[in-house]
Design a protein around this motif. Sequence first.
Motif, PDB file in Angstrom:
ATOM      1  N   UNK A   6       0.848  -1.199   0.000  1.00  8.06           N
ATOM      2  CA  UNK A   6       0.000   0.000   0.000  1.00  8.06           C
ATOM      3  C   UNK A   6       0.878   1.241   0.000  1.00  8.06           C
ATOM      4  N   UNK A   7       0.632   2.117  -0.958  1.00  4.11           N
ATOM      5  CA  UNK A   7       1.378   3.364  -1.025  1.00  4.11           C
ATOM      6  C   UNK A   7       1.052   4.120  -2.289  1.00  4.11           C
ATOM      7  N   UNK A   8       1.316   5.404  -2.265  1.00  4.73           N
ATOM      8  CA  UNK A   8       0.929   6.268  -3.385  1.00  4.73           C
ATOM      9  C   UNK A   8       1.989   6.365  -4.478  1.00  4.73           C
ATOM     10  N   UNK A   9       3.043   5.580  -4.376  1.00  2.00           N
ATOM     11  CA  UNK A   9       4.067   5.591  -5.420  1.00  2.00           C
ATOM     12  C   UNK A   9       5.338   6.316  -5.034  1.00  2.00           C
ATOM     13  N   UNK A  30       5.389 -19.170  -3.267  1.00  2.00           N
ATOM     14  CA  UNK A  30       4.672 -18.519  -4.355  1.00  2.00           C
ATOM     15  C   UNK A  30       3.770 -17.460  -3.738  1.00  2.00           C
ATOM     16  N   UNK A  31       3.786 -16.281  -4.311  1.00  2.00           N
ATOM     17  CA  UNK A  31       2.922 -15.213  -3.814  1.00  2.00           C
ATOM     18  C   UNK A  31       2.524 -14.304  -4.964  1.00  2.00           C
ATOM     19  N   UNK A  32       1.315 -13.817  -4.887  1.00  2.00           N
ATOM     20  CA  UNK A  32       0.829 -12.790  -5.804  1.00  2.00           C
ATOM     21  C   UNK A  32       1.124 -11.459  -5.133  1.00  2.00           C
ATOM     22  N   UNK A  33       1.905 -10.605  -5.788  1.00  2.00           N
ATOM     23  CA  UNK A  33       2.275  -9.308  -5.216  1.00  2.00           C
ATOM     24  C   UNK A  33       1.621  -8.207  -6.033  1.00  2.00           C
ATOM     25  N   UNK A  34       0.929  -7.330  -5.344  1.00  2.00           N
ATOM     26  CA  UNK A  34       0.181  -6.266  -6.010  1.00  2.00           C
ATOM     27  C   UNK A  34       0.462  -4.924  -5.344  1.00  2.00           C
ATOM     28  N   UNK A  35       0.641  -3.894  -6.154  1.00  2.00           N
ATOM     29  CA  UNK A  35       0.780  -2.531  -5.635  1.00  2.00           C
ATOM     30  C   UNK A  35      -0.607  -1.907  -5.580  1.00  2.00           C
ATOM     31  N   UNK A  36      -0.924  -1.305  -4.447  1.00  2.18           N
ATOM     32  CA  UNK A  36      -2.213  -0.621  -4.272  1.00  2.18           C
ATOM     33  C   UNK A  36      -1.920   0.856  -4.054  1.00  2.18           C
ATOM     34  N   UNK A  37      -2.318   1.681  -5.016  1.00  7.07           N
ATOM     35  CA  UNK A  37      -2.054   3.118  -4.933  1.00  7.07           C
ATOM     36  C   UNK A  37      -3.326   3.929  -4.724  1.00  7.07           C
ATOM     37  N   UNK A  38      -4.479   3.276  -4.771  1.00  5.08           N
ATOM     38  CA  UNK A  38      -5.766   3.952  -4.581  1.00  5.08           C
ATOM     39  C   UNK A  38      -5.920   4.324  -3.104  1.00  5.08           C
ATOM     40  N   UNK A  39      -5.998   5.619  -2.834  1.00  8.14           N
ATOM     41  CA  UNK A  39      -6.035   6.113  -1.459  1.00  8.14           C
ATOM     42  C   UNK A  39      -7.261   5.596  -0.701  1.00  8.14           C
ATOM     43  N   UNK A  40      -8.374   5.403  -1.385  1.00  8.50           N
ATOM     44  CA  UNK A  40      -9.580   4.873  -0.727  1.00  8.50           C
ATOM     45  C   UNK A  40      -9.361   3.437  -0.260  1.00  8.50           C
ATOM     46  N   UNK A  41      -8.702   2.631  -1.087  1.00  7.98           N
ATOM     47  CA  UNK A  41      -8.407   1.245  -0.703  1.00  7.98           C
ATOM     48  C   UNK A  41      -7.413   1.220   0.460  1.00  7.98           C
ATOM     49  N   UNK A  43      -7.001   3.542   2.744  1.00  3.11           N
ATOM     50  CA  UNK A  43      -7.744   3.970   3.927  1.00  3.11           C
ATOM     51  C   UNK A  43      -8.657   2.861   4.443  1.00  3.11           C
ATOM     52  N   UNK A  44      -9.141   2.014   3.533  1.00  6.97           N
ATOM     53  CA  UNK A  44      -9.997   0.897   3.919  1.00  6.97           C
ATOM     54  C   UNK A  44      -9.297  -0.087   4.846  1.00  6.97           C
ATOM     55  N   UNK A  45      -7.970  -0.137   4.774  1.00  5.10           N
ATOM     56  CA  UNK A  45      -7.196  -0.992   5.670  1.00  5.10           C
ATOM     57  C   UNK A  45      -6.882  -0.293   6.995  1.00  5.10           C
ATOM     58  N   UNK A  46      -7.235   0.968   7.105  1.00  6.31           N
ATOM     59  CA  UNK A  46      -6.961   1.715   8.327  1.00  6.31           C
ATOM     60  C   UNK A  46      -5.507   2.141   8.464  1.00  6.31           C
ATOM     61  N   UNK A  59      -2.841  -6.353   7.719  1.00  2.83           N
ATOM     62  CA  UNK A  59      -1.727  -5.400   7.710  1.00  2.83           C
ATOM     63  C   UNK A  59      -0.639  -5.930   8.638  1.00  2.83           C
ATOM     64  N   UNK A  60       0.554  -6.149   8.082  1.00  3.15           N
ATOM     65  CA  UNK A  60       1.676  -6.694   8.853  1.00  3.15           C
ATOM     66  C   UNK A  60       2.686  -5.619   9.239  1.00  3.15           C
ATOM     67  N   UNK A  61       2.890  -4.637   8.364  1.00  6.79           N
ATOM     68  CA  UNK A  61       3.862  -3.565   8.602  1.00  6.79           C
ATOM     69  C   UNK A  61       3.325  -2.272   8.030  1.00  6.79           C
ATOM     70  N   UNK A  62       3.718  -1.170   8.653  1.00  5.85           N
ATOM     71  CA  UNK A  62       3.274   0.127   8.159  1.00  5.85           C
ATOM     72  C   UNK A  62       4.291   1.196   8.523  1.00  5.85           C
ATOM     73  N   UNK A  63       4.549   2.104   7.582  1.00  8.86           N
ATOM     74  CA  UNK A  63       5.376   3.270   7.858  1.00  8.86           C
ATOM     75  C   UNK A  63       6.867   3.068   7.787  1.00  8.86           C
ATOM     76  N   UNK A  64       7.319   1.915   7.298  1.00  7.13           N
ATOM     77  CA  UNK A  64       8.761   1.693   7.199  1.00  7.13           C
ATOM     78  C   UNK A  64       9.073   0.711   6.082  1.00  7.13           C
ATOM     79  N   UNK A  65      10.357   0.659   5.730  1.00  4.09           N
ATOM     80  CA  UNK A  65      10.836  -0.308   4.747  1.00  4.09           C
ATOM     81  C   UNK A  65      11.790  -1.240   5.487  1.00  4.09           C
ATOM     82  N   UNK A  66      11.307  -2.438   5.834  1.00  6.93           N
ATOM     83  CA  UNK A  66      12.158  -3.376   6.561  1.00  6.93           C
ATOM     84  C   UNK A  66      13.191  -4.029   5.643  1.00  6.93           C
TER      85      UNK A  66
END
Length: 80
Positions: A6-9, A30-41, A43-46, A59-66
Amino acid sequence: MKIEILGTGCTKCKALFEATKEAVAQSGKFAQIEKVEDIQKIMGYGVMSTPALVVDGVVKLSGKVPSVDELKRVLLEGKE
């Protein structure tokens, strides 16, 4: 496993996306990785601070790049 970044780019969002791809590749999972840039989506995750990492809708992590190693630990939690 479905992973959403999740992020705006911004630079940190792109860095998390790349680090997540590397962590998945190193884990051999195996994992499907998707970028979500839609601010409404986002915000939907809080999420109040990006970038954020969402694994299978949680949501596992927020606000940092581990590190790649930290990401591998997060991705493997409960998967053994």
